[in-house]
Design a protein around this motif. Structure first.
Motif, PDB file in Angstrom:
ATOM      1  N   LEU A 207       9.735   4.561 -10.024  1.00  0.00           N
ATOM      2  CA  LEU A 207       9.669   4.331  -8.582  1.00  0.00           C
ATOM      3  C   LEU A 207       8.577   3.328  -8.195  1.00  0.00           C
ATOM      4  CD1 LEU A 207      10.244   7.933  -7.131  1.00  0.00           C
ATOM      5  CD2 LEU A 207      11.918   6.222  -7.906  1.00  0.00           C
ATOM      6  N   ASN A 208       7.636   3.091  -9.091  1.00  0.00           N
ATOM      7  CA  ASN A 208       6.561   2.145  -8.784  1.00  0.00           C
ATOM      8  C   ASN A 208       7.076   0.724  -8.570  1.00  0.00           C
ATOM      9  OD1 ASN A 208       4.317   4.010  -9.086  1.00  0.00           O
ATOM     10  ND2 ASN A 208       4.776   3.999 -11.271  1.00  0.00           N
ATOM     11  N   VAL A 209       8.226   0.397  -9.171  1.00  0.00           N
ATOM     12  CA  VAL A 209       8.758  -0.968  -9.027  1.00  0.00           C
ATOM     13  C   VAL A 209       9.915  -1.035  -8.029  1.00  0.00           C
ATOM     14  CG1 VAL A 209       7.984  -1.695 -11.297  1.00  0.00           C
ATOM     15  CG2 VAL A 209      10.264  -0.694 -11.062  1.00  0.00           C
ATOM     16  N   CYS A 210      10.186   0.070  -7.361  1.00  0.00           N
ATOM     17  CA  CYS A 210      11.252   0.094  -6.347  1.00  0.00           C
ATOM     18  C   CYS A 210      10.663  -0.336  -5.010  1.00  0.00           C
ATOM     19  CB  CYS A 210      11.862   1.495  -6.240  1.00  0.00           C
ATOM     20  SG  CYS A 210      12.703   2.032  -7.735  1.00  0.00           S
ATOM     21  N   THR A 211      10.545  -1.647  -4.835  1.00  0.00           N
ATOM     22  CA  THR A 211       9.808  -2.161  -3.675  1.00  0.00           C
ATOM     23  C   THR A 211      10.624  -3.078  -2.766  1.00  0.00           C
ATOM     24  OG1 THR A 211       8.982  -3.987  -5.032  1.00  0.00           O
ATOM     25  CG2 THR A 211       7.596  -2.024  -4.908  1.00  0.00           C
ATOM     26  N   ASN A 212      11.926  -3.259  -3.065  1.00  0.00           N
ATOM     27  CA  ASN A 212      12.682  -4.200  -2.228  1.00  0.00           C
ATOM     28  C   ASN A 212      13.108  -3.555  -0.910  1.00  0.00           C
ATOM     29  OD1 ASN A 212      15.549  -3.165  -2.329  1.00  0.00           O
ATOM     30  ND2 ASN A 212      15.283  -3.487  -4.528  1.00  0.00           N
ATOM     31  N   GLU A 213      13.608  -4.389  -0.014  1.00  0.00           N
ATOM     32  CA  GLU A 213      13.932  -3.940   1.344  1.00  0.00           C
ATOM     33  C   GLU A 213      15.164  -3.047   1.407  1.00  0.00           C
ATOM     34  OE1 GLU A 213      14.179  -7.317   3.904  1.00  0.00           O
ATOM     35  OE2 GLU A 213      12.117  -7.964   3.496  1.00  0.00           O
ATOM     36  N   ARG A 214      15.891  -2.940   0.305  1.00  0.00           N
ATOM     37  CA  ARG A 214      17.088  -2.098   0.267  1.00  0.00           C
ATOM     38  C   ARG A 214      16.760  -0.664  -0.142  1.00  0.00           C
ATOM     39  NH1 ARG A 214      22.517  -1.880   1.917  1.00  0.00           N
ATOM     40  NH2 ARG A 214      23.740  -0.735   0.373  1.00  0.00           N
ATOM     41  N   ILE A 215      15.960  -0.515  -1.201  1.00  0.00           N
ATOM     42  CA  ILE A 215      15.717   0.819  -1.748  1.00  0.00           C
ATOM     43  C   ILE A 215      14.526   1.532  -1.103  1.00  0.00           C
ATOM     44  CG2 ILE A 215      14.180   0.190  -3.671  1.00  0.00           C
ATOM     45  CD1 ILE A 215      15.907   2.157  -5.401  1.00  0.00           C
ATOM     46  N   MET A 216      13.570   0.779  -0.588  1.00  0.00           N
ATOM     47  CA  MET A 216      12.392   1.413   0.011  1.00  0.00           C
ATOM     48  C   MET A 216      12.740   2.367   1.153  1.00  0.00           C
ATOM     49  SD  MET A 216       9.411   1.109  -1.318  1.00  0.00           S
ATOM     50  CE  MET A 216       8.294   1.382   0.058  1.00  0.00           C
ATOM     51  N   PRO A 217      13.646   1.971   2.085  1.00  0.00           N
ATOM     52  CA  PRO A 217      14.017   2.912   3.153  1.00  0.00           C
ATOM     53  C   PRO A 217      14.679   4.188   2.616  1.00  0.00           C
ATOM     54  CG  PRO A 217      14.657   0.674   3.741  1.00  0.00           C
ATOM     55  CD  PRO A 217      14.252   0.643   2.301  1.00  0.00           C
ATOM     56  N   MET A 218      15.414   4.069   1.500  1.00  0.00           N
ATOM     57  CA  MET A 218      16.039   5.249   0.896  1.00  0.00           C
ATOM     58  C   MET A 218      14.977   6.211   0.388  1.00  0.00           C
ATOM     59  SD  MET A 218      19.083   3.574  -1.372  1.00  0.00           S
ATOM     60  CE  MET A 218      20.071   2.200  -0.777  1.00  0.00           C
ATOM     61  N   LEU A 219      13.945   5.669  -0.261  1.00  0.00           N
ATOM     62  CA  LEU A 219      12.863   6.501  -0.774  1.00  0.00           C
ATOM     63  C   LEU A 219      12.054   7.118   0.366  1.00  0.00           C
ATOM     64  CD1 LEU A 219      11.689   4.230  -3.725  1.00  0.00           C
ATOM     65  CD2 LEU A 219      12.859   6.430  -3.914  1.00  0.00           C
ATOM     66  N   ASP A 220      11.849   6.340   1.425  1.00  0.00           N
ATOM     67  CA  ASP A 220      11.125   6.864   2.590  1.00  0.00           C
ATOM     68  C   ASP A 220      11.897   8.016   3.232  1.00  0.00           C
ATOM     69  OD1 ASP A 220       9.149   5.003   2.210  1.00  0.00           O
ATOM     70  OD2 ASP A 220       9.922   3.577   3.691  1.00  0.00           O
ATOM     71  N   GLN A 221      13.223   7.957   3.127  1.00  0.00           N
ATOM     72  CA  GLN A 221      14.065   9.016   3.672  1.00  0.00           C
ATOM     73  C   GLN A 221      14.113  10.230   2.744  1.00  0.00           C
ATOM     74  OE1 GLN A 221      18.464   8.390   4.167  1.00  0.00           O
ATOM     75  NE2 GLN A 221      17.954   8.351   6.338  1.00  0.00           N
ATOM     76  N   LEU A 222      13.998   9.966   1.449  1.00  0.00           N
ATOM     77  CA  LEU A 222      14.064  11.042   0.458  1.00  0.00           C
ATOM     78  C   LEU A 222      12.833  11.933   0.483  1.00  0.00           C
ATOM     79  CD1 LEU A 222      15.431  12.336  -2.081  1.00  0.00           C
ATOM     80  CD2 LEU A 222      14.195  10.633  -3.450  1.00  0.00           C
ATOM     81  N   PHE A 223      11.653  11.312   0.566  1.00  0.00           N
ATOM     82  CA  PHE A 223      10.403  12.056   0.482  1.00  0.00           C
ATOM     83  C   PHE A 223       9.797  12.303   1.864  1.00  0.00           C
ATOM     84  CE2 PHE A 223      10.533   9.702  -3.608  1.00  0.00           C
ATOM     85  CZ  PHE A 223      10.492  10.786  -4.483  1.00  0.00           C
ATOM     86  N   GLU A 224       9.207  13.477   2.016  1.00  0.00           N
ATOM     87  CA  GLU A 224       8.434  13.761   3.227  1.00  0.00           C
ATOM     88  C   GLU A 224       7.220  12.837   3.253  1.00  0.00           C
ATOM     89  OE1 GLU A 224       9.007  15.620   5.716  1.00  0.00           O
ATOM     90  OE2 GLU A 224      10.274  17.328   5.140  1.00  0.00           O
ATOM     91  N   GLU A 225       6.772  12.481   4.440  1.00  0.00           N
ATOM     92  CA  GLU A 225       5.582  11.652   4.573  1.00  0.00           C
ATOM     93  C   GLU A 225       4.391  12.373   3.954  1.00  0.00           C
ATOM     94  OE1 GLU A 225       2.994   9.333   8.033  1.00  0.00           O
ATOM     95  OE2 GLU A 225       4.878  10.326   8.540  1.00  0.00           O
ATOM     96  N   GLY A 226       3.669  11.682   3.096  1.00  0.00           N
ATOM     97  CA  GLY A 226       2.500  12.275   2.456  1.00  0.00           C
ATOM     98  C   GLY A 226       2.790  12.955   1.127  1.00  0.00           C
ATOM     99  N   TYR A 227       4.074  13.082   0.768  1.00  0.00           N
ATOM    100  CA  TYR A 227       4.422  13.726  -0.492  1.00  0.00           C
ATOM    101  C   TYR A 227       3.984  12.839  -1.665  1.00  0.00           C
ATOM    102  CZ  TYR A 227       7.197  16.104  -4.080  1.00  0.00           C
ATOM    103  OH  TYR A 227       7.593  16.789  -5.200  1.00  0.00           O
ATOM    104  N   ASN A 228       3.459  13.456  -2.713  1.00  0.00           N
ATOM    105  CA  ASN A 228       3.040  12.717  -3.897  1.00  0.00           C
ATOM    106  C   ASN A 228       4.275  12.285  -4.686  1.00  0.00           C
ATOM    107  OD1 ASN A 228       1.924  11.659  -6.205  1.00  0.00           O
ATOM    108  ND2 ASN A 228       0.930  13.556  -6.870  1.00  0.00           N
TER     109      ASN A 228
END
Length: 318
Positions: A207-228
């Motif tokens: 996940l450290n290299v998942c930084t593009n504009e397509r996948i980042m919103p998916m990860l932001d939706q997957l994890f709660e804010e502040g989750y490690n």
């Protein structure tokens, strides 16, 4: 002396500023290329839809609920042969993708049918989706569904000592955690020696290299804010104690999930146990994301015979 130090500091600052500008320029160029590749990605969707509608629907799976939510079920596909000697000894456990937010196991029955035709016992795992259900709900479901699958196989007197976990896209992320998350192994009493092989099809395994504009919103939706997020990062869980053979397959121009995922994940595994992981990167300019992670299960879309390579690899590791 003081003036000389100030001069050096000033030069270093200029160098750092220049490097920052070059990095920003490189980042913008990569994003421009990725957006261009997204056009090719979108063009694969009609072909995928046509092949999905034309897919053979004769093989009927058995459905088993493992919890109360409608998404919490597994599908079992028996191998399609009357000769018991032809049945493959490996059990395929497949986890579908969809950005952790779309899809059902039922929707991916074409995958189960494809493996069943190759004479594998095949399990498809269903799980709850984001944004309603945040991580770790998804991986908890995968583990609960996996245990239900073992229960069903045991009832059918089917040996499950050789399990191959396969995941497409987001499903590859969850599949890697099924194989590598030791804390979850303890919690769900899963013996990781059962996992003979793991296959990632275009998966976000670092996940450290998942930084593009397509996948980042998916990860932001997957994890709660502040989750490690490291806790949900397969790369983080690799520690060298694993003996599972690994195959990472990725497209070099994947505009959704960066190719560096496959490279980093397989390299880390091999840094502990040389040769344990294989990594296949396709340089074909017409292979994007959808046609790799889903399209290969339809012969008409598998121009590079990728699924054939998957079957060959499964046989080879045993």
């Amino acid at each position: 002396m003081g003036d000389n130090n100030k001069k050096i500091e000033k030069e270093q600052k200029k160098i750092e500023e220049k490097k920052a500008k070059l990095d920003e320029k490189d980042k913008k160029l990569k994003e421009k290329i990725r957006r261009k590749n997204m056009i090719g990605e979108y063009l694969t969707y009609p072909s995928m839809a046509i092949n999905f509608l034309k897919a053979d629907k004769k093989i009927k799976p058995e459905k088993y609920q493992y919890d109360k939510n409608k998404a919490q079920y597994i599908l079992y596909f028996p191998p399609q042969t009357k000769d018991s000697n032809e049945i493959k000894k490996q059990i395929i456990v497949y986890i579908y993708g969809g950005g952790w937010k779309e899809g059902t196991a039922n929707l991916y029955r074409f995958v189960g049918r494809r493996f069943a035709k190759e004479k594998f016992h095949t399990i498809l795992l269903g799980y709850r989706l984001t944004p309603k259900y945040k991580y770790p709900c998804q991986i908890e479901d995968v583990f609960a569904g996996f245990n239900k699958a073992l229960e069903i196989l045991k009832e059918k007197n089917i040996s499950y000592s050789d399990i191959i976990v396969i995941g497409s896209s987001a499903g590859a992320h969850l599949g890697a955690l099924l194989v590598y998350n030791k804390e979850m192994h303890k919690k769900y009493n899963v013996d990781n020696n059962l996992f003979r092989g793991y296959i990632s099809l275009g998966g976000p395994t670092d996940l450290n290299v998942c930084t593009n504009e397509r996948i980042m919103p998916m990860l932001d939706q997957l994890f709660e804010e502040g989750y490690n997020r490291e806790l949900g990062n397969p790369y983080y869980h690799v520690d060298g104690t694993e003996k599972t053979k690994v195959l990472c397959i990725h497209s070099e121009i994947d505009p959704v999930c960066e190719v560096q995922n496959a490279i980093n994940f397989s390299n880390k595994i091999n840094s502990f146990n040389s040769g344990l992981a294989d990594c296949i990167i396709f340089e074909n300019k017409n292979i994007y994301h959808n046609d790799l992670v889903n399209g290969i299960f339809f012969e008409a879309m598998d121009s590079e015979h990728i699924l054939e390579k998957v079957f060959e690899w499964i046989v080879k590791i045993n």
